[in-house]
Design a protein around this motif. Structure first.
Motif, PDB file in Angstrom:
ATOM      1  N   ALA A  76       0.821  -1.213   0.000  1.00 58.44           N
ATOM      2  CA  ALA A  76       0.000   0.000   0.000  1.00 58.44           C
ATOM      3  C   ALA A  76       0.852   1.259   0.000  1.00 58.44           C
ATOM      4  N   ILE A  77       2.127   1.144   0.380  1.00 56.84           N
ATOM      5  CA  ILE A  77       2.970   2.339   0.472  1.00 56.84           C
ATOM      6  C   ILE A  77       4.193   2.282  -0.435  1.00 56.84           C
ATOM      7  N   GLU A  78       4.467   1.158  -1.066  1.00 59.51           N
ATOM      8  CA  GLU A  78       5.607   1.048  -1.972  1.00 59.51           C
ATOM      9  C   GLU A  78       5.209   0.284  -3.221  1.00 59.51           C
ATOM     10  N   LEU A 142      11.980   8.268  -3.449  1.00 63.10           N
ATOM     11  CA  LEU A 142      11.343   8.665  -4.697  1.00 63.10           C
ATOM     12  C   LEU A 142       9.904   8.162  -4.685  1.00 63.10           C
ATOM     13  N   PHE A 143       8.966   9.108  -4.522  1.00 63.18           N
ATOM     14  CA  PHE A 143       7.542   8.786  -4.534  1.00 63.18           C
ATOM     15  C   PHE A 143       7.016   8.845  -5.957  1.00 63.18           C
ATOM     16  N   VAL A 144       6.130   7.907  -6.288  1.00 64.42           N
ATOM     17  CA  VAL A 144       5.563   7.826  -7.630  1.00 64.42           C
ATOM     18  C   VAL A 144       4.044   7.712  -7.515  1.00 64.42           C
ATOM     19  N   GLN A 145       3.335   8.479  -8.355  1.00 66.45           N
ATOM     20  CA  GLN A 145       1.893   8.311  -8.510  1.00 66.45           C
ATOM     21  C   GLN A 145       1.658   7.822  -9.932  1.00 66.45           C
ATOM     22  N   ASP A 146       1.109   6.621 -10.073  1.00 64.46           N
ATOM     23  CA  ASP A 146       1.042   5.970 -11.378  1.00 64.46           C
ATOM     24  C   ASP A 146      -0.116   6.424 -12.250  1.00 64.46           C
ATOM     25  N   ALA A 147      -1.199   6.918 -11.639  1.00 64.95           N
ATOM     26  CA  ALA A 147      -2.374   7.314 -12.413  1.00 64.95           C
ATOM     27  C   ALA A 147      -3.198   8.286 -11.577  1.00 64.95           C
ATOM     28  N   ALA A 148      -4.118   8.978 -12.212  1.00 65.48           N
ATOM     29  CA  ALA A 148      -4.969   9.919 -11.498  1.00 65.48           C
ATOM     30  C   ALA A 148      -5.736   9.181 -10.397  1.00 65.48           C
ATOM     31  N   ALA A 150      -4.503   7.531  -7.999  1.00 63.51           N
ATOM     32  CA  ALA A 150      -3.721   6.441  -7.409  1.00 63.51           C
ATOM     33  C   ALA A 150      -2.940   6.957  -6.208  1.00 63.51           C
ATOM     34  N   PRO A 151      -2.587   6.084  -5.278  1.00 61.29           N
ATOM     35  CA  PRO A 151      -1.800   6.530  -4.123  1.00 61.29           C
ATOM     36  C   PRO A 151      -0.368   6.847  -4.524  1.00 61.29           C
ATOM     37  N   TRP A 152       0.252   7.735  -3.770  1.00 61.81           N
ATOM     38  CA  TRP A 152       1.683   7.975  -3.915  1.00 61.81           C
ATOM     39  C   TRP A 152       2.409   6.871  -3.146  1.00 61.81           C
TER      40      TRP A 152
END
Length: 343
Positions: A76-78, A142-148, A150-152
């Motif tokens: 949920a966080i990575e 490095l935080f990533v948000q994959d789609a609108a 979506a969680p970071w």
């Protein structure tokens, strides 16, 4: 969970001092090298306050992951590659019955690339307290948000020991930064880095079309290369041959622009170590307390006719601009984690 404790360990054939990171997993989004793929029209809009909350939320959730050894909470966080290393670490810690210390991030600064579309990125340059003690490294979350919507999630968590200065990221007063959408202007294509590092460490020919210049750094020579060589020698001394191959993995590569016009490159690969007795009738022993023995389900040591160990390697490299190439690409952070063991 999250990377948070400094330790020096020899993990099987080729390991070095690493930061133990137990993190969460996520979907394997394929981001472009610049992290600017996608068709949405809204630019990244993450304020300093929002980025700070990202780090704080991650820190709290990571402690919950570590205390429960929960792969689901980790996911949920990575996301990969961070989650791949973290979940393997959780499994090993659970087998050993190891309590993972409470951690807290502090003193973060940020770079938020101005990206239209997805994946979107936030880089937090931060520090860590583990069990009340400040870890003497700088950590790059490095935080990533994959789609609108979506969680970071954290995709990479390399750390710097400071032996070689990490070039400062290019960010404005509000922490916004230009996106790196192409490798044009960089001294090499980021996609060629992993193969070049592997070739350098193992002494095998680089299959890439042209040689990639690698500057000497402690991470490249004393950790990656010497770690590989000494690990193979240790196994040979115990009657075991090591045959390592680079696996055809495709973890996303992300780039963050630096002040000098170059880029920090976050990349990862997987390698397989085949551990085979030198002499007929011999055996392979995985030592007590090693990550490999723990992943084999035998924390007090494991023995078999042979073992296959898959390891994930994570890198943070500096790619200089063509206008100022210096000595070439600098490997600034290297971590190695066993993720599966089979006999």
């Amino acid at each position: 969970m999250t990377p948070r404790r400094a330790r020096s360990a020899v993990l099987g054939a080729l390991t070095l001092a690493t930061l133990t990171t137990i993190t969460a997993c996520g979907s394997g989004s394929a981001g472009s090298a610049g992290g600017a793929a996608g068709s949405a029209t809204t630019q990244t809009g993450v304020s300093i306050a929002q980025a700070t909350r990202l780090v704080n939320t991650y820190s709290v959730a990571n402690n919950l992951v570590n205390s429960t050894y929960s792969a689901a909470r980790d996911q949920a966080i990575e996301e990969p590659p961070a989650s791949v290393a973290s979940i393997a670490g959780l499994q090993a810690s659970r087998v050993q019955g190891k309590l993972i210390p409470q951690t807290q991030y502090f003193g973060s600064t940020f770079a938020v690339p101005r990206i239209t579309g997805y994946p979107r990125l936030v880089l937090a340059v931060t520090h860590l307290r583990s069990d009340g003690t400040t870890v003497p490294y700088t950590i790059y979350l490095l935080f990533v948000q994959d789609a609108a919507g979506a969680p970071w999630r954290v995709a990479y968590y390399p750390f710097s020991t400071g032996q070689v200065p990490v070039p400062a990221v290019l960010a404005a007063a509000n922490d916004s930064a230009p996106a790196v959408t192409t490798s044009t202007g960089l001294v090499v294509d980021p996609a060629s880095i992993n193969a070049a590092l592997y070739a350098h460490a193992t002494g095998q020919p680089n299959a890439s079309a042209s040689p990639l210049p690698l500057a000497p750094t402690p991470e490249l020579d004393q950790q990656l290369t010497d770690g590989y060589t000494s690990g193979v020698q240790e196994y040979n001394a115990s009657g075991v041959n090591v045959y390592q191959t680079l696996l055809p993995t495709a973890y996303p590569i992300y780039l963050i622009r630096t002040k000098g016009g170059g880029a920090l490159a976050f990349s990862a690969d997987e390698v397989r170590d085949m551990l085979v007795p030198i002499h007929p009738g011999g055996v392979v022993h995985l030592p007590s307390g090693s990550g490999e023995a723990e992943l084999a389900g035998q924390p007090n040591g494991a023995t078999a006719a042979r073992y296959s160990v898959v390891r994930i390697q994570m890198f943070m490299s500096y790619i200089p601009p063509q206008s100022n190439p210096g000595s070439g690409v600098e490997l600034l952070s290297y971590s190695d984690y066993p993720i599966s063991v089979s006999s």
